[in-house]
Design an enzyme around this catalytic site. Structure first.
Site, PDB file in Angstrom:
ATOM      1  N   ARG A  80       3.105  -6.891  14.796  1.00 45.19           N
ATOM      2  CA  ARG A  80       2.507  -5.945  13.785  1.00 45.19           C
ATOM      3  C   ARG A  80       1.238  -6.565  13.063  1.00 45.19           C
ATOM      4  O   ARG A  80       0.164  -5.882  12.921  1.00 45.19           O
ATOM      5  CB  ARG A  80       3.398  -5.123  13.054  1.00 45.19           C
ATOM      6  CG  ARG A  80       4.268  -4.569  13.508  1.00 45.19           C
ATOM      7  CD  ARG A  80       5.600  -3.895  12.933  1.00 45.19           C
ATOM      8  NE  ARG A  80       5.195  -3.173  11.746  1.00 45.19           N
ATOM      9  CZ  ARG A  80       5.989  -3.355  10.576  1.00 45.19           C
ATOM     10  NH1 ARG A  80       7.069  -4.184  10.490  1.00 45.19           N
ATOM     11  NH2 ARG A  80       5.644  -2.893   9.337  1.00 45.19           N
ATOM     12  N   ARG A 122      11.807  -6.943   2.591  1.00 42.00           N
ATOM     13  CA  ARG A 122      12.087  -5.326   2.847  1.00 42.00           C
ATOM     14  C   ARG A 122      13.169  -5.237   3.842  1.00 42.00           C
ATOM     15  O   ARG A 122      13.979  -4.153   4.005  1.00 42.00           O
ATOM     16  CB  ARG A 122      10.895  -4.665   3.227  1.00 42.00           C
ATOM     17  CG  ARG A 122      10.995  -3.253   3.263  1.00 42.00           C
ATOM     18  CD  ARG A 122       9.601  -2.576   3.475  1.00 42.00           C
ATOM     19  NE  ARG A 122       9.178  -2.868   4.698  1.00 42.00           N
ATOM     20  CZ  ARG A 122       8.047  -2.161   5.130  1.00 42.00           C
ATOM     21  NH1 ARG A 122       7.042  -1.863   4.188  1.00 42.00           N
ATOM     22  NH2 ARG A 122       7.481  -2.346   6.294  1.00 42.00           N
ATOM     23  N   ARG A 164      -5.961   3.146  12.062  1.00 41.23           N
ATOM     24  CA  ARG A 164      -5.411   1.813  12.574  1.00 41.23           C
ATOM     25  C   ARG A 164      -6.314   1.226  13.239  1.00 41.23           C
ATOM     26  O   ARG A 164      -6.088   0.012  13.510  1.00 41.23           O
ATOM     27  CB  ARG A 164      -4.083   2.256  13.122  1.00 41.23           C
ATOM     28  CG  ARG A 164      -2.691   1.709  12.667  1.00 41.23           C
ATOM     29  CD  ARG A 164      -2.354   1.034  11.600  1.00 41.23           C
ATOM     30  NE  ARG A 164      -0.885   0.517  11.791  1.00 41.23           N
ATOM     31  CZ  ARG A 164      -0.092   1.077  10.988  1.00 41.23           C
ATOM     32  NH1 ARG A 164      -0.215   1.868  10.127  1.00 41.23           N
ATOM     33  NH2 ARG A 164       1.360   0.585  11.246  1.00 41.23           N
ATOM     34  N   LYS A 185       0.869  -1.149  -0.067  1.00 41.39           N
ATOM     35  CA  LYS A 185      -0.028   0.236   0.049  1.00 41.39           C
ATOM     36  C   LYS A 185       0.853   1.227   0.102  1.00 41.39           C
ATOM     37  O   LYS A 185       0.332   2.428  -0.597  1.00 41.39           O
ATOM     38  CB  LYS A 185      -1.059   0.050   1.062  1.00 41.39           C
ATOM     39  CG  LYS A 185      -0.532   0.125   2.598  1.00 41.39           C
ATOM     40  CD  LYS A 185      -1.654   0.137   3.706  1.00 41.39           C
ATOM     41  CE  LYS A 185      -0.984  -0.246   4.783  1.00 41.39           C
ATOM     42  NZ  LYS A 185      -0.045   0.629   5.581  1.00 41.39           N
TER      43      LYS A 185
HETATM   44  P1  AMP Z   1       3.748   1.907   9.359  1.00 42.11           P
HETATM   45  O1  AMP Z   1       5.127   2.412   8.381  1.00 42.11           O
HETATM   46  O2  AMP Z   1       2.474   2.404   8.678  1.00 42.11           O
HETATM   47  O3  AMP Z   1       3.806   0.368   9.434  1.00 42.11           O
HETATM   48  O4  AMP Z   1       4.041   2.570  10.636  1.00 42.11           O
HETATM   49  C1  AMP Z   1       5.009   2.055  11.401  1.00 42.11           C
HETATM   50  C2  AMP Z   1       4.728   2.173  12.923  1.00 42.11           C
HETATM   51  O5  AMP Z   1       4.278   3.501  13.291  1.00 42.11           O
HETATM   52  C3  AMP Z   1       3.490   1.307  13.629  1.00 42.11           C
HETATM   53  O6  AMP Z   1       4.172  -0.153  13.867  1.00 42.11           O
HETATM   54  C4  AMP Z   1       3.068   2.040  14.599  1.00 42.11           C
HETATM   55  O7  AMP Z   1       4.124   1.957  15.882  1.00 42.11           O
HETATM   56  C5  AMP Z   1       3.480   3.570  14.140  1.00 42.11           C
HETATM   57  N1  AMP Z   1       1.984   3.798  13.485  1.00 42.11           N
HETATM   58  C6  AMP Z   1       1.706   4.429  12.133  1.00 42.11           C
HETATM   59  N2  AMP Z   1       0.747   4.947  11.926  1.00 42.11           N
HETATM   60  C7  AMP Z   1       0.017   4.678  13.152  1.00 42.11           C
HETATM   61  C8  AMP Z   1      -1.451   4.937  13.507  1.00 42.11           C
HETATM   62  N3  AMP Z   1      -2.215   5.391  12.849  1.00 42.11           N
HETATM   63  N4  AMP Z   1      -1.721   4.743  14.881  1.00 42.11           N
HETATM   64  C9  AMP Z   1      -0.812   4.347  15.847  1.00 42.11           C
HETATM   65  N5  AMP Z   1       0.627   4.008  15.462  1.00 42.11           N
HETATM   66  C10 AMP Z   1       0.839   4.348  14.064  1.00 42.11           C
END
Ligand code: AMP
Length: 189
Positions: A146, A129, A90, A15
């Protein structure tokens, strides 16, 4: 044409890659909470110091911080013509907060693109990755955490948008070009 777009799906579903492509093709900013948190960490800001251990563990940053960040970002002039939102909401609390924000600025979501992918493929892609990008949260045990959080907290958000009739499910296992072609057909629909 649809320009208020949200991408939703598990980590590793592609995504982020597609969100960048949508941003370039449609001239709307790519708003990624994960990227914003990583930039704050790299810049050594107060926010960065607060969220660094949370990202490293794979847990979610508290809603208060995340919602405030998105509220501020969507109020920037470049988001006036639209946005592609990636990594937010999220959970259901964040989804409700987003509805309130978009209602306030009078811009409902045009389309929610759902990147459907099984855990096995997602894990395989994330491990690949990890080798390329050296992200601390792409360690195997953090990946598992995650994905578990995704199933527990983010899947109900998928169902919420499905019920609202704005969800467009993509076959996220396809090539980058094939998935983008599906996205283009969703955005003109
Ligand atoms: P991502 O790159 O979107 O996978 O985000 C990396 C990390 O950032 C996640 O594992 C969370 O720790 C934090 N994070 C990103 N977006 C959110 C969100 N909407 N709510 C809470 N934590 C977030």
């Amino acid at each position: 044409m649809a320009t208020n777009v949200l991408v939703l799906g598990p980590q590793g579903s592609g995504k982020g890659t597609q969100a960048k492509r949508i941003s370039a093709a449609y001239g709307v900013p790519h708003v990624s909470t994960g990227d914003m948190f990583r930039a704050a960490i790299a810049d050594g800001t107060e926010l960065g110091r607060q969220v660094q251990p949370i990202l490293a563990s794979g847990e979610l940053v508290p809603d208060e911080l995340t919602v405030a960040l998105i509220r501020e970002r969507l109020s920037q002039p470049d988001a006036e013509e639209g946005f592609v939102l990636d990594g937010f909401p999220r959970n259901l609390v964040q989804a409700e907060e987003l509805d309130v924000m978009l209602e306030e600025i009078g811009r409902p979501l045009d389309c929610v693109l759902f990147f459907d992918l099984d855990d096995e493929t997602a894990t395989r892609r994330l491990l690949g990755r990890a080798a390329d990008e050296n992200r601390p949260d792409d360690a195997p045990e953090v990946i598992a955490r995650r994905l578990a959080i995704y199933h527990e907290q983010t899947e109900p958000v998928v169902e919420r948008y499905r019920e609202a009739g704005v969800l467009f499910a993509l076959r996220a296992g396809g090539s980058v070009d094939d998935v983008f072609a599906e996205i283009e057909s969703a955005l003109v629909a």
